[in-house]
Design a protein around this motif. Structure first.
Motif, PDB file in Angstrom:
ATOM      1  N   HIS A 174       0.831  -1.207   0.000  1.00 16.62           N
ATOM      2  CA  HIS A 174       0.000   0.000   0.000  1.00 16.62           C
ATOM      3  C   HIS A 174       0.861   1.250   0.000  1.00 16.62           C
ATOM      4  O   HIS A 174       2.067   1.197   0.251  1.00 16.62           O
ATOM      5  N   SER A 183      -5.718  13.938   1.288  1.00 13.53           N
ATOM      6  CA  SER A 183      -5.798  13.279  -0.012  1.00 13.53           C
ATOM      7  C   SER A 183      -4.914  14.046  -0.994  1.00 13.53           C
ATOM      8  O   SER A 183      -4.428  15.127  -0.690  1.00 13.53           O
ATOM      9  N   VAL A 227      -4.538   1.961  -7.948  1.00  6.15           N
ATOM     10  CA  VAL A 227      -4.699   2.447  -6.584  1.00  6.15           C
ATOM     11  C   VAL A 227      -6.129   2.127  -6.168  1.00  6.15           C
ATOM     12  O   VAL A 227      -7.067   2.431  -6.909  1.00  6.15           O
ATOM     13  N   ASP A 228      -6.278   1.488  -4.999  1.00  7.52           N
ATOM     14  CA  ASP A 228      -7.617   1.208  -4.481  1.00  7.52           C
ATOM     15  C   ASP A 228      -8.473   0.446  -5.490  1.00  7.52           C
ATOM     16  O   ASP A 228      -9.647   0.764  -5.691  1.00  7.52           O
ATOM     17  N   ALA A 258      -3.588   3.955   0.712  1.00  6.81           N
ATOM     18  CA  ALA A 258      -4.445   3.202  -0.201  1.00  6.81           C
ATOM     19  C   ALA A 258      -3.708   1.970  -0.712  1.00  6.81           C
ATOM     20  O   ALA A 258      -2.482   1.968  -0.862  1.00  6.81           O
ATOM     21  N   ASN A 259      -4.474   0.938  -0.971  1.00 11.23           N
ATOM     22  CA  ASN A 259      -3.929  -0.321  -1.463  1.00 11.23           C
ATOM     23  C   ASN A 259      -3.411  -0.175  -2.890  1.00 11.23           C
ATOM     24  O   ASN A 259      -3.965   0.566  -3.694  1.00 11.23           O
ATOM     25  N   ASP A 356     -10.646  -4.199  -1.326  1.00 13.01           N
ATOM     26  CA  ASP A 356      -9.493  -4.917  -1.874  1.00 13.01           C
ATOM     27  C   ASP A 356      -9.913  -6.089  -2.747  1.00 13.01           C
ATOM     28  O   ASP A 356      -9.223  -6.417  -3.717  1.00 13.01           O
TER      29      ASP A 356
END
Ligand SMILES: Nc1ncnc2c1ncn2[C@@H]1O[C@H](COP(=O)(O)OP(=O)(O)OP(=O)(O)O)[C@@H](O)[C@H]1O
Ligand SMILES: CC(=O)C(=O)O
Ligand SMILES: [K+]
Ligand SMILES: [Mg+2]
Length: 582
Positions: A174, A183, A227-228, A258-259, A356
């Motif tokens: 992440h 953000s 991303v995400d 974020a993943n 995810d």
């Protein structure tokens, strides 16, 4: 006149004399057999018989029979007649609209900067939060400790039974935090740097740190970086030592931590990921922290197999003196879908972690996966949580989209146990409004279900292997069926470890389930399960006296009234009783 149904063996008839106090319409009682070799020869026989009507002296109600979560009476000392602990929300709901109106679907809020203050937590509890989730990806342990203690104080002071769920970080790849920014916006055509270098002070412009040391080595030029799960997309254009230059191809908002996943020739690259441990060394420290702070659930991120769940459960048993912490398996990877049944059997519950999951399987496969996970959990009697993006637009806007309302409705229609807010409650602008939407949509769909009399077509498979477990299961199935057919107002279940309550919940009866248990931790854990209204009650082995006390306590609070019809079951005396409240 009453009837009893008994279990009998060829050698011995087991009949439990029933002593009705509350004009029971009927009673069915039986005891589990001792597990001996005679079991093989056991036959089940149903027989209607007259129940001996003995006038047992009912004990008068004890003012502090029902306790607040910390074990002290929740009433002021001068208010002796109402020694019952129930939160204000449930009480108001029951008084205003009666049993039928109570919400069955449980609500989980992820706590973050928008909701970590005591008053904000109180507003969420008043708004129907059953479980507070702490995501260990974010914040310091001190910060989490503060939240846990506030929730505990809220429970103690106001009678709530809000459970705490700690969600592990896991060791998937992440992004780092954004150097304090909430953000960052990535625009189409911009070049960003993803790096395994740590920053000393402020984050350089258009630069993102990555949690996984092997990142720069593993990606290749031409890979797609999501991303995400695709909220923002990049293409890898150049690798320079620890830095990976990426071109933004789908713009969007980058959120802290974020993943990240990377894709090559249309497939997820997961070889290296598969080598990462499910529970990292940091996660083990967080778990120790969770044990020390007495969390109720630990949700394990990126579970791959049942092994890790078994490992954690034996660790918890050794460290926390036995099953006080429930282990929730987060289903958010391809491996977890492959090994779904064994993972769910090993766990105390599961989460459909769609965030995810949607980054690992094509998005259009997520709804079918959700339906499958919900069904498997129901079949195996494990609570199931549907999570992520339920009301995503409410992070920024005060009303949900029509599509979001439809999504929430579908999760309720599938009869999942709980719905979860993530960013909406953690860092959104309208956490209370998002919770209100979950609550009102749940209530509406649940009512629709009852009005339409949409009983499930497929019967629930038997799950118990020990004979006494099978009896419990049959009792609960029958109690729920009787509750529906007779149109009773509530099922009462007296349960020490919560198992009987979960078996009744599994049947999703039309009426709410009042679950009385004698430990605070079980009371909180039951708060995750569909339809259960958990109370703490110091009950005895004498069911008649338990019922009598409960009735008088609930009546004195105006939560039930004379004439209400109740089905009662218990795991001490395996029996079903049907009666009107005297
Ligand atoms: N304790 C916290 N401190 C700061 N921000 C938080 C916290 N918890 C959540 N957030 C914010 O809320 C957003 C969404 O919540 P969260 O990270 O829990 O989403 P998630 O997808 O459910 O997480 P994960 O997949 O990592 O378990 C995060 O990106 C972060 O911005
Ligand atoms: C909740 C979570 O972890 C996810 O949706 O990915
Ligand atoms: K997490
Ligand atoms: Mg996740």
């Amino acid at each position: 006149m009453s009837h009893s149904i008994q279990f009998s063996t060829p050698s011995r008839t087991l009949h439990l004399p029933h002593t009705p106090l509350h004009r029971p319409l009927s009673s069915f009682s039986f005891r589990p057999f001792p597990l001996t070799s005679t079991l093989n020869h056991t036959s089940l026989r149903l027989r209607a018989s007259s129940s001996p009507d003995s006038s047992s002296s009912s004990s008068s109600s004890s003012p502090s029979l029902l306790h607040s979560p910390n074990g002290t009476p929740a009433v002021k000392p001068d208010d002796k007649s109402t020694g019952i602990d129930v939160d204000t929300v449930t009480e108001a709901e029951l008084k205003e609209n009666g049993f039928r109106s109570t919400r069955r679907t449980k609500l989980i809020c992820t706590i973050g900067p928008a909701t970590c203050g005591f008053d904000q937590l109180e507003a969420l509890a008043e708004g129907g939060m059953n479980v507070a989730r702490l995501n260990m990806c974010h914040g310091t342990r001190d910060w989490h400790r503060g939240v846990i203690r506030s929730v505990r104080r809220l429970n103690e002071e106001k009678g709530f039974a809000v459970a705490i769920m700690m969600d592990t970080e896991g060791s998937e790849i992440h992004m780092g935090d954004l150097g304090g920014d909430a953000s960052a916006k990535a625009e189409d055509g911009e070049v960003w740097t993803f790096t395994v270098r740590a920053f000393d002070a402020s984050r350089p412009e258009r630069t993102i740190s990555v949690s996984y040391d092997g990142f720069a080595e593993d990606v290749r030029v031409g890979d797609e970086l999501l991303v995400d799960g695709g909220m923002v997309r990049f293409e890898v254009i150049e690798k320079i030592g620890p830095d990976v230059k990426c071109l933004c191809t789908d713009p969007g908002l980058l959120l802290p931590r974020a993943n990240l996943t990377f894709w090559r020739d249309g497939s997820l690259v997961r070889e290296r990921n598969a080598m990462l441990p499910t529970i990292s060394s940091k996660d083990w420290l967080d778990i120790d922290f969770g044990i020390a702070e007495g969390v109720d659930f630990i949700a394990v991120s990126f579970v791959k197999s049942a092994e890790v769940i078994n490992h954690l459960k034996s660790y918890l048993a050794a460290r926390s003196g036995g099953g006080d912490i429930g282990v929730i398996a987060k289903i958010e990877s391809i491996d977890s879908l492959t090994n779904l049944e064994e993972i769910i059997l090993a766990s105390d519950g599961a989460m459909v972690a769609r965030g995810d999951l949607g980054a690992q399987i094509p998005l259009e496969q997520v709804p079918a996966a959700q339906q499958r996970i919900v069904k498997v959990c129901r079949a195996l009697n494990r609570p199931v949580i549907v999570a992520s993006q339920l009301l995503e637009s409410m992070i920024e806007y005060p009303t949900p989209t029509r599509a979001e309302v439809a999504d929430v409705s579908e999760a309720v229609r599938q009869r999942s146990d709980a719905l979860m807010l993530s960013g909406e409650s953690a860092m959104g602008q309208f956490p209370d409004k998002a919770l209100t939407v979950l609550r009102s949509v749940s209530l509406r769909i649940e009512r629709w279900w009852r009005e339409e009399k949409r009983y499930e077509a497929t019967p629930l498979p038997a799950i118990g292997s020990a004979f006494s477990d099978k009896i419990s299961e049959e009792i609960c199935n029958s109690a729920a069926k009787m509750a529906n057919n007779l149109g009773v107002d509530a099922v009462f279940v007296y349960t020490k470890n919560g198992h009987m309550a979960s078996l009744v919940s599994r049947c999703r009866p039309d009426c709410p389930i009042f679950a009385f248990t004698n430990t605070t931790s079980v009371r909180r854990r039951l708060n995750l399960q569909w339809g259960l209204i958990p109370f703490r009650l110091s009950f005895s082995e004498d069911m008649e006296s338990n019922l009598n006390k409960t009735f008088s306590l609930l009546k004195s609070r105006g939560m039930i009234k004379s004439g209400d019809l109740v089905v009662a079951v218990s795991d001490m005396l395996q029996s079903i009783q049907v009666m009107n409240v005297p």
